[in-house]
Design a protein around this motif. Sequence first.
Motif, mmCIF file in Angstrom:
data_model
loop_
_atom_site.group_PDB
_atom_site.id
_atom_site.type_symbol
_atom_site.label_atom_id
_atom_site.label_comp_id
_atom_site.label_asym_id
_atom_site.label_seq_id
_atom_site.Cartn_x
_atom_site.Cartn_y
_atom_site.Cartn_z
ATOM 1 N N TRP A 1 8.653 -3.311 1.543
ATOM 2 C CA TRP A 1 7.410 -4.045 1.762
ATOM 3 C C TRP A 1 6.709 -3.560 3.011
ATOM 4 O O TRP A 1 7.357 -3.180 3.995
ATOM 5 C CB TRP A 1 7.700 -5.544 1.910
ATOM 6 N N GLY A 2 5.378 -3.573 2.962
ATOM 7 C CA GLY A 2 4.598 -3.332 4.153
ATOM 8 C C GLY A 2 4.476 -4.592 4.980
ATOM 9 O O GLY A 2 4.970 -5.661 4.601
ATOM 10 N N GLN A 3 3.783 -4.479 6.108
ATOM 11 C CA GLN A 3 3.655 -5.609 7.024
ATOM 12 C C GLN A 3 2.545 -6.566 6.625
ATOM 13 O O GLN A 3 2.467 -7.684 7.131
ATOM 14 C CB GLN A 3 3.407 -5.103 8.457
ATOM 15 N N GLY A 4 1.694 -6.125 5.728
ATOM 16 C CA GLY A 4 0.613 -6.970 5.239
ATOM 17 C C GLY A 4 -0.695 -6.729 5.973
ATOM 18 O O GLY A 4 -0.715 -6.309 7.130
ATOM 19 N N THR A 5 -1.785 -6.991 5.274
ATOM 20 C CA THR A 5 -3.112 -6.889 5.862
ATOM 21 C C THR A 5 -3.929 -8.101 5.427
ATOM 22 O O THR A 5 -3.896 -8.498 4.257
ATOM 23 C CB THR A 5 -3.801 -5.566 5.458
ATOM 24 N N GLN A 6 -4.629 -8.691 6.388
ATOM 25 C CA GLN A 6 -5.358 -9.930 6.120
ATOM 26 C C GLN A 6 -6.683 -9.637 5.438
ATOM 27 O O GLN A 6 -7.458 -8.785 5.891
ATOM 28 C CB GLN A 6 -5.613 -10.682 7.416
ATOM 29 N N GLN B 1 15.044 5.314 2.899
ATOM 30 C CA GLN B 1 14.204 4.303 3.523
ATOM 31 C C GLN B 1 12.743 4.703 3.368
ATOM 32 O O GLN B 1 12.369 5.854 3.585
ATOM 33 C CB GLN B 1 14.541 4.154 5.011
ATOM 34 N N VAL B 2 11.931 3.733 2.970
ATOM 35 C CA VAL B 2 10.505 3.961 2.799
ATOM 36 C C VAL B 2 9.751 3.007 3.708
ATOM 37 O O VAL B 2 10.043 1.812 3.734
ATOM 38 C CB VAL B 2 10.079 3.728 1.334
ATOM 39 N N GLN B 3 8.825 3.521 4.445
ATOM 40 C CA GLN B 3 7.935 2.682 5.247
ATOM 41 C C GLN B 3 6.562 2.655 4.605
ATOM 42 O O GLN B 3 6.044 3.697 4.189
ATOM 43 C CB GLN B 3 7.854 3.208 6.680
ATOM 44 N N LEU B 4 6.005 1.459 4.536
ATOM 45 C CA LEU B 4 4.703 1.256 3.916
ATOM 46 C C LEU B 4 3.748 0.694 4.959
ATOM 47 O O LEU B 4 4.061 -0.295 5.623
ATOM 48 C CB LEU B 4 4.819 0.285 2.733
ATOM 49 N N ILE B 5 2.604 1.303 5.069
ATOM 50 C CA ILE B 5 1.611 0.856 6.044
ATOM 51 C C ILE B 5 0.298 0.594 5.328
ATOM 52 O O ILE B 5 -0.315 1.519 4.770
ATOM 53 C CB ILE B 5 1.416 1.887 7.162
ATOM 54 N N GLU B 6 -0.125 -0.674 5.336
ATOM 55 C CA GLU B 6 -1.381 -1.061 4.689
ATOM 56 C C GLU B 6 -2.539 -0.989 5.682
ATOM 57 O O GLU B 6 -2.358 -1.142 6.886
ATOM 58 C CB GLU B 6 -1.306 -2.502 4.153
ATOM 59 N N SER B 7 -3.709 -0.810 5.125
ATOM 60 C CA SER B 7 -4.934 -0.843 5.920
ATOM 61 C C SER B 7 -6.084 -1.248 5.005
ATOM 62 O O SER B 7 -5.944 -1.245 3.776
ATOM 63 C CB SER B 7 -5.220 0.522 6.555
ATOM 64 N N GLY B 8 -7.200 -1.593 5.641
ATOM 65 C CA GLY B 8 -8.398 -1.881 4.869
ATOM 66 C C GLY B 8 -8.773 -3.340 4.758
ATOM 67 O O GLY B 8 -9.823 -3.673 4.197
ATOM 68 N N GLY B 9 -7.921 -4.221 5.261
ATOM 69 C CA GLY B 9 -8.262 -5.631 5.210
ATOM 70 C C GLY B 9 -9.396 -5.960 6.163
ATOM 71 O O GLY B 9 -9.821 -5.136 6.973
ATOM 72 N N GLY B 10 -9.903 -7.182 6.054
ATOM 73 C CA GLY B 10 -10.972 -7.603 6.945
ATOM 74 C C GLY B 10 -11.679 -8.829 6.430
ATOM 75 O O GLY B 10 -11.188 -9.524 5.530
#
Length: 131
Positions: free
Chosen positions: A121-126, A1-10
């Motif tokens: 898949w990650g949760q997404g970043t807007q 299992q791989v967890q992906l965490i995105e950041s940096g959106g804005g």
Amino acid sequence: QVQLIESGGGLVQAGGSLKLSCVASGRTFSRYAMGWFRQAPGKERDVVAAISSSGGNTYYAHSMKGRFTISRDNAKNTVSLQMNSLKPEDTAVYFCSAKMTESADYSGSYTYTSGDEYDYWGQGTQVTVSS
């Protein structure tokens, strides 16, 4: 299992830049090809860019060529997407994705451009680009 965490959106003005990052859990990050996808309201999820497990090969959707750069750091379990010259039409939720490399990909050179090929898949970043 791989967890992906995105950041940096804005929120950014047209012509500006953002850098998205995605950190993956686990010890086998270097065995995964990675991708960035995006989905705007009312539209399908589309590939933005992809990178092979070795980092040696990349793919960009046509409208992103010359503006976006995908990269990875296997030592830090991180894949990044540098986005320059942003346009209002780049507004979307951006998703990080991971696909375990196939046995035939012994050199880690394959890239994948269909969302159906990815395993995680990650949760997404807007990302919102104002005009």
